[in-house]
Design an enzyme around this catalytic site. Structure first.
Site, PDB file in Angstrom:
ATOM      1  N   SER A 172     -15.746  13.082   2.250  1.00 57.61           N
ATOM      2  CA  SER A 172     -16.696  12.049   1.824  1.00 57.61           C
ATOM      3  C   SER A 172     -16.677  10.979   2.919  1.00 57.61           C
ATOM      4  CB  SER A 172     -16.196  11.423   0.513  1.00 57.61           C
ATOM      5  OG  SER A 172     -16.926  10.266   0.183  1.00 57.61           O
ATOM      6  N   TYR A 188      -9.898   7.642  -5.116  1.00 54.84           N
ATOM      7  CA  TYR A 188     -10.837   8.559  -4.452  1.00 54.84           C
ATOM      8  C   TYR A 188     -10.679   8.456  -2.927  1.00 54.84           C
ATOM      9  CZ  TYR A 188     -15.319  10.983  -3.746  1.00 54.84           C
ATOM     10  OH  TYR A 188     -16.309  11.877  -3.377  1.00 54.84           O
TER      11      TYR A 188
HETATM   12  N1  NAD Z   1     -22.416  13.232  -4.676  1.00 53.07           N
HETATM   13  C1  NAD Z   1     -21.918  12.350  -3.851  1.00 53.07           C
HETATM   14  O1  NAD Z   1     -22.424  11.232  -3.714  1.00 53.07           O
HETATM   15  C2  NAD Z   1     -20.698  12.711  -3.033  1.00 53.07           C
HETATM   16  C3  NAD Z   1     -20.380  11.877  -1.961  1.00 53.07           C
HETATM   17  C4  NAD Z   1     -19.267  12.193  -1.197  1.00 53.07           C
HETATM   18  C5  NAD Z   1     -18.514  13.316  -1.489  1.00 53.07           C
HETATM   19  N2  NAD Z   1     -18.854  14.102  -2.545  1.00 53.07           N
HETATM   20  C6  NAD Z   1     -18.013  15.268  -2.828  1.00 53.07           C
HETATM   21  O2  NAD Z   1     -18.819  16.422  -2.953  1.00 53.07           O
HETATM   22  C7  NAD Z   1     -18.099  17.405  -3.710  1.00 53.07           C
HETATM   23  C8  NAD Z   1     -19.020  18.005  -4.745  1.00 53.07           C
HETATM   24  O3  NAD Z   1     -19.307  17.017  -5.718  1.00 53.07           O
HETATM   25  P1  NAD Z   1     -20.769  16.809  -6.303  1.00 53.07           P
HETATM   26  O4  NAD Z   1     -21.264  15.527  -5.788  1.00 53.07           O
HETATM   27  O5  NAD Z   1     -21.565  18.025  -6.126  1.00 53.07           O
HETATM   28  O6  NAD Z   1     -20.394  16.550  -7.850  1.00 53.07           O
HETATM   29  P2  NAD Z   1     -20.674  17.441  -9.152  1.00 53.07           P
HETATM   30  O7  NAD Z   1     -19.898  16.796 -10.256  1.00 53.07           O
HETATM   31  O8  NAD Z   1     -22.139  17.623  -9.333  1.00 53.07           O
HETATM   32  O9  NAD Z   1     -20.039  18.855  -8.791  1.00 53.07           O
HETATM   33  C9  NAD Z   1     -18.650  19.056  -8.738  1.00 53.07           C
HETATM   34  C10 NAD Z   1     -18.329  20.397  -9.337  1.00 53.07           C
HETATM   35  O10 NAD Z   1     -16.883  20.564  -9.291  1.00 53.07           O
HETATM   36  C11 NAD Z   1     -16.472  21.113 -10.520  1.00 53.07           C
HETATM   37  N3  NAD Z   1     -15.077  20.786 -10.774  1.00 53.07           N
HETATM   38  C12 NAD Z   1     -14.547  19.609 -11.230  1.00 53.07           C
HETATM   39  N4  NAD Z   1     -13.214  19.728 -11.381  1.00 53.07           N
HETATM   40  C13 NAD Z   1     -12.881  20.990 -10.986  1.00 53.07           C
HETATM   41  C14 NAD Z   1     -11.667  21.702 -10.902  1.00 53.07           C
HETATM   42  N5  NAD Z   1     -10.511  21.135 -11.277  1.00 53.07           N
HETATM   43  N6  NAD Z   1     -11.680  22.995 -10.456  1.00 53.07           N
HETATM   44  C15 NAD Z   1     -12.874  23.583 -10.122  1.00 53.07           C
HETATM   45  N7  NAD Z   1     -14.051  22.952 -10.185  1.00 53.07           N
HETATM   46  C16 NAD Z   1     -14.067  21.665 -10.612  1.00 53.07           C
HETATM   47  C17 NAD Z   1     -17.420  20.528 -11.560  1.00 53.07           C
HETATM   48  O11 NAD Z   1     -17.461  21.296 -12.757  1.00 53.07           O
HETATM   49  C18 NAD Z   1     -18.745  20.520 -10.805  1.00 53.07           C
HETATM   50  O12 NAD Z   1     -19.467  21.724 -11.011  1.00 53.07           O
HETATM   51  C19 NAD Z   1     -16.879  16.682  -4.294  1.00 53.07           C
HETATM   52  O13 NAD Z   1     -15.728  17.000  -3.521  1.00 53.07           O
HETATM   53  C20 NAD Z   1     -17.247  15.214  -4.128  1.00 53.07           C
HETATM   54  O14 NAD Z   1     -16.100  14.392  -4.050  1.00 53.07           O
HETATM   55  C21 NAD Z   1     -19.927  13.829  -3.323  1.00 53.07           C
END
Ligand code: NAD
Length: 301
Positions: free
Chosen positions: A148, A161
């Site tokens: 991130s 985080y």
């Molecule tokens: N969306 C943003 O703004 C953003 C920004 C920076 C980083 N990220 C990172 O992107 C990645 C994906 O997140 P996203 O934004 O798509 O969120 P999201 O919540 O839409 O998707 C995350 C997925 O991970 C799954 N998950 C949660 N805990 C889990 C576990 N213990 N084991 C297996 N799966 C699990 C959830 O069920 C979900 O399907 C994450 O690592 C998040 O930190 C997101």
């Protein structure tokens, strides 16, 4: 990695958000898919949709915090497809608030998913991929860890985080160096998105019962939650675009992948402060209204 067709992609956190979009792009390139997530219902739906579109999919309910789950995922991938080429260590969750107010359960949950999930992915899948490289003459492998911008900055009231994502950047850079050390035909990248509309602001829904904690949210935690929801919800770069630019980086063998390169100015200021031994630069210097909101939220305590 230049060839995708017929090769095998493993994606954690594949049932929603960015992971679901990685699966779409991988399927459109003719890859065979191994999808892992804790959300069984969403995983089943994603699997059905991808299969209906013609993709070959193995899916598995898997909690990336748990070593045995990730080991079973690797065993299942090998048993079904006999190899792995592309790995997305992507599952992630979030929690915020003043750093001293986070509970042991907050730390264990967020570090469990965001850091241990990536540790297990790298620990279990890298040797497996190196073994595939020994067997397959034209083998190409690539590992993408989702960190991130919070892995490059330290915004206030997101400490748990931030810590988890800084660790993922560190792990990924070291993975990059270590793969070069052994001349492996496996590359590594770290994806550093800024705010992208996904389900990340509702990640409490995946929190296991034993790590829920009894205490009500503090004012700073409520404020952090509201801010993240607003920022994520109003993100201008959409998840499909992040997936597309991630695959561009995989094709081009780029290590750092940014969804919002315009946000890197704050990273430069942080680095400048470090090398000149100045006080940490304010990550929200360009958006003082966020600092004002945070202060107001904390004072409402
Ligand atoms: N969306 C943003 O703004 C953003 C920004 C920076 C980083 N990220 C990172 O992107 C990645 C994906 O997140 P996203 O934004 O798509 O969120 P999201 O919540 O839409 O998707 C995350 C997925 O991970 C799954 N998950 C949660 N805990 C889990 C576990 N213990 N084991 C297996 N799966 C699990 C959830 O069920 C979900 O399907 C994450 O690592 C998040 O930190 C997101």
């Amino acid at each position: 990695m230049k060839e995708f067709k017929g090769r095998v992609a493993v994606i954690t956190g594949a049932a929603g958000g960015l992971g679901r979009e990685f699966a779409n792009v991988a399927a459109s390139l003719g890859m065979r898919l191994v999808l892992a997530d804790v959300d069984a219902a969403a995983l089943e739906q994603a699997t059905g949709e991808l299969r209906a579109g013609g993709a070959e999919v193995l899916s598995m309910v898997c909690d990336v915090r748990i070593a045995a789950h990730v080991e079973e995922l690797a065993d299942a991938a090998l048993a079904r497809f006999h190899g792995v080429h592309l790995l997305f260590n992507n599952a992630g969750v979030g929690a915020g608030g003043l750093i001293w107010e986070n509970s042991v359960a907050d730390w264990e949950w967020v570090l469990g998913v965001n850091l241990w999930g990536v540790i297990h992915g790298v620990r279990v899948f890298t040797p497996l991929m190196l073994e595939c490289a020994r067997r397959e003459p034209d083998y190409e492998g690539h590992i993408v860890n989702t960190a991130s911008m919070a892995g490059l900055l330290n915004a206030p009231a997101m400490g748990v985080y931030n810590v988890s994502k800084h660790a993922v950047v560190s792990l990924s850079e070291t993975l990059y160096h270590d793969l070069r050390l052994v001349d492996a035909p496996v590359q590594a990248s770290v994806l550093c998105p800024y705010f992208v509309p996904t389900g990340i602001d509702r990640s409490q829904r995946h929190r296991p019962e034993d790590l829920r904690g009894e205490a009500a949210l503090t004012a700073s935690q409520r404020m952090a939650q509201a801010l993240v929801s607003k920022a994520v919800g109003s993100g201008k770069v959409q998840a499909p675009e992040v997936a597309r630019l991630t695959f561009d980086a995989i094709r081009e063998g780029r290590f750092y992948i940014y969804s919002h390169p315009q946000a890197l100015g704050a990273v430069g200021e942080r680095m400048e402060a470090i090398v000149h031994a100045r006080a940490p630069a304010d990550p929200y210097a360009a958006t003082p209204e966020i600092n004002a909101l945070l202060r107001a939220g904390v004072k409402a305590q």
